[in-house]
Scaffold this active site. Sequence first.
Site, short mmCIF file in Angstrom:
data_model
loop_
_atom_site.label_atom_id
_atom_site.label_comp_id
_atom_site.label_asym_id
_atom_site.label_seq_id
_atom_site.Cartn_x
_atom_site.Cartn_y
_atom_site.Cartn_z
N HIS A 71 79.03 41.27 31.77
CA HIS A 71 79.26 40.42 32.94
C HIS A 71 77.96 39.89 33.53
CE1 HIS A 71 83.46 42.48 33.56
NE2 HIS A 71 83.43 41.64 32.54
N GLY A 131 83.95 55.50 34.04
CA GLY A 131 83.93 54.86 35.35
C GLY A 131 84.41 53.43 35.38
N THR A 132 85.42 53.14 34.58
CA THR A 132 86.02 51.79 34.67
C THR A 132 87.53 51.91 34.83
OG1 THR A 132 86.37 49.66 33.58
CG2 THR A 132 86.04 51.54 32.11
N ASN A 184 86.54 59.86 34.05
CA ASN A 184 87.02 59.16 35.24
C ASN A 184 87.87 60.14 36.05
OD1 ASN A 184 88.32 57.34 37.09
ND2 ASN A 184 87.96 55.68 35.63
N CYS A 221 68.16 23.29 41.66
CA CYS A 221 67.50 23.27 40.35
C CYS A 221 66.39 22.21 40.34
CB CYS A 221 68.56 22.95 39.30
SG CYS A 221 67.88 22.67 37.66
N CYS A 230 70.97 27.42 36.90
CA CYS A 230 71.58 26.25 37.53
C CYS A 230 73.06 26.17 37.16
CB CYS A 230 70.85 24.98 37.08
SG CYS A 230 71.66 23.49 37.70
N VAL A 244 76.44 44.92 36.73
CA VAL A 244 75.41 43.87 36.83
C VAL A 244 74.17 44.42 37.52
CG1 VAL A 244 77.04 41.96 36.76
CG2 VAL A 244 76.51 43.01 38.97
N ASP A 245 74.12 45.76 37.72
CA ASP A 245 73.07 46.35 38.56
C ASP A 245 71.81 46.77 37.81
OD1 ASP A 245 73.82 48.77 37.29
OD2 ASP A 245 75.18 49.32 38.94
N CYS A 266 67.55 19.26 37.70
CA CYS A 266 68.66 18.31 37.90
C CYS A 266 69.16 18.27 39.34
CB CYS A 266 69.81 18.66 36.96
SG CYS A 266 70.76 20.09 37.48
P1 OAD Z 1 86.64 49.25 39.28
O1 OAD Z 1 86.25 49.27 40.72
O2 OAD Z 1 87.82 48.43 38.90
O3 OAD Z 1 86.91 50.72 38.76
C1 OAD Z 1 86.02 51.76 39.04
C2 OAD Z 1 86.52 52.99 38.33
O4 OAD Z 1 85.55 54.00 38.49
C3 OAD Z 1 87.83 53.55 38.85
O5 OAD Z 1 88.71 53.81 37.76
C4 OAD Z 1 87.44 54.87 39.55
O6 OAD Z 1 88.43 55.88 39.42
C5 OAD Z 1 86.20 55.23 38.78
N1 OAD Z 1 85.22 56.03 39.53
C6 OAD Z 1 84.94 56.01 40.84
N2 OAD Z 1 83.95 56.87 41.13
C7 OAD Z 1 83.57 57.45 39.96
C8 OAD Z 1 82.59 58.41 39.58
N3 OAD Z 1 81.77 58.95 40.47
N4 OAD Z 1 82.51 58.76 38.28
C9 OAD Z 1 83.33 58.21 37.35
N5 OAD Z 1 84.28 57.30 37.65
C10 OAD Z 1 84.40 56.91 38.93
O7 OAD Z 1 85.31 48.80 38.48
P2 OAD Z 1 85.22 48.20 37.01
O8 OAD Z 1 86.20 48.82 36.10
O9 OAD Z 1 83.78 48.24 36.64
O10 OAD Z 1 83.85 42.05 37.29
O11 OAD Z 1 85.62 46.70 37.28
C11 OAD Z 1 85.59 45.79 36.22
C12 OAD Z 1 85.15 44.45 36.70
O12 OAD Z 1 85.97 44.03 37.79
C13 OAD Z 1 83.74 44.40 37.26
O13 OAD Z 1 82.75 44.26 36.26
C14 OAD Z 1 83.79 43.20 38.14
C15 OAD Z 1 85.12 43.46 38.83
O14 OAD Z 1 85.76 42.38 39.35
C16 OAD Z 1 83.33 40.89 37.70
O15 OAD Z 1 82.79 40.76 38.77
C17 OAD Z 1 83.47 39.82 36.69
#
Ligand code: OAD
Length: 261
Positions: free
Chosen positions: A122, A189-190, A215, A149, A130, A106-107, A152
């Site tokens: 996201h 990075g997820t 990752n 808001c 609102c 979201v950045d 409303c």
């Molecule tokens: P996570 O914090 O769950 O996962 C971050 C991932 O990035 C992990 O698998 C790490 O191993 C990896 N990581 C860390 N440093 C890294 C680097 N320098 N290079 C590459 N990978 C690295 O974050 P998300 O998967 O984005 O949702 O989380 C998914 C969602 O959960 C977010 O969008 C947010 C959160 O709750 C909402 O807020 C709806």
Amino acid sequence: MELRKLLGDRVVERLASSQRFAALTGAGVSAESGVATFRDPNGLWAQFRPEELASMEGFLSNPERVWQWYQYRRHVIERVRPNPAHRALAELETLVPEMTLITQNVDRLHQRAGSTRVLELHGNLEENHCADCGLPYCDRISDESPPRCPACGGLVRPSVVWFGEMLPADVLQEAERTARRAEVFLVVGTSAEVYPAAALPFLAWQHGATIIEVNPTPTPVSAIAHASIREKAGSALPALVELIAAVRTTDGMGQTTLRRR
Ligand code: OAD
């Protein structure tokens, strides 16, 4: 290990010949910019309770606390800059005919790095709306409490998706279409634990995409990845994009046994 060897000939060939690229990114891509991830040992969800800060129930039970936490995150993001991983993904757009970036972040750092085709699953931290009538809110805000808001009188909230909420339907639909069409699908990075975003690499794989994971830590996507680069995105992605540029030029092709189909 040298990147080309780690990827293997088949993957490198796909990088050389594919038309449609896509990437799914998560918090890890912004980690080296200084933005905390969620599920790492020092991540946000190790310090804060998601149900208190990222749900409608949490917001309604304490709007000030939730608002102040998002203001804190907004101020973090104002201070940081895109890192080489964001910039490499932006450069990839210029190298291939089609490149769609699907992000859970979201950045807005991808956009600040120059990516133009970004699907925000996201939402984003820049906007507010609102919580009652949905009207976008663009007036002044304070750090202390959510505004009301003007239409409303409802509470204004950040335009991010909270747990228990639907993702924006048009964005998700476009992301799924992108995953089905992609020939190369990067997963960067997820933790791949939050659905429906986490289903996208599997959808791409089912439709024949070559999956490359970046990752340092294995994730559920590792099981289907054709290659896993166990490095930080800030070093892995510039190298990967440099390789893609090289194998898509005549010179680069000459160094390998690749053929364009
Ligand atoms: P996570 O914090 O769950 O996962 C971050 C991932 O990035 C992990 O698998 C790490 O191993 C990896 N990581 C860390 N440093 C890294 C680097 N320098 N290079 C590459 N990978 C690295 O974050 P998300 O998967 O984005 O949702 O989380 C998914 C969602 O959960 C977010 O969008 C947010 C959160 O709750 C909402 O807020 C709806």
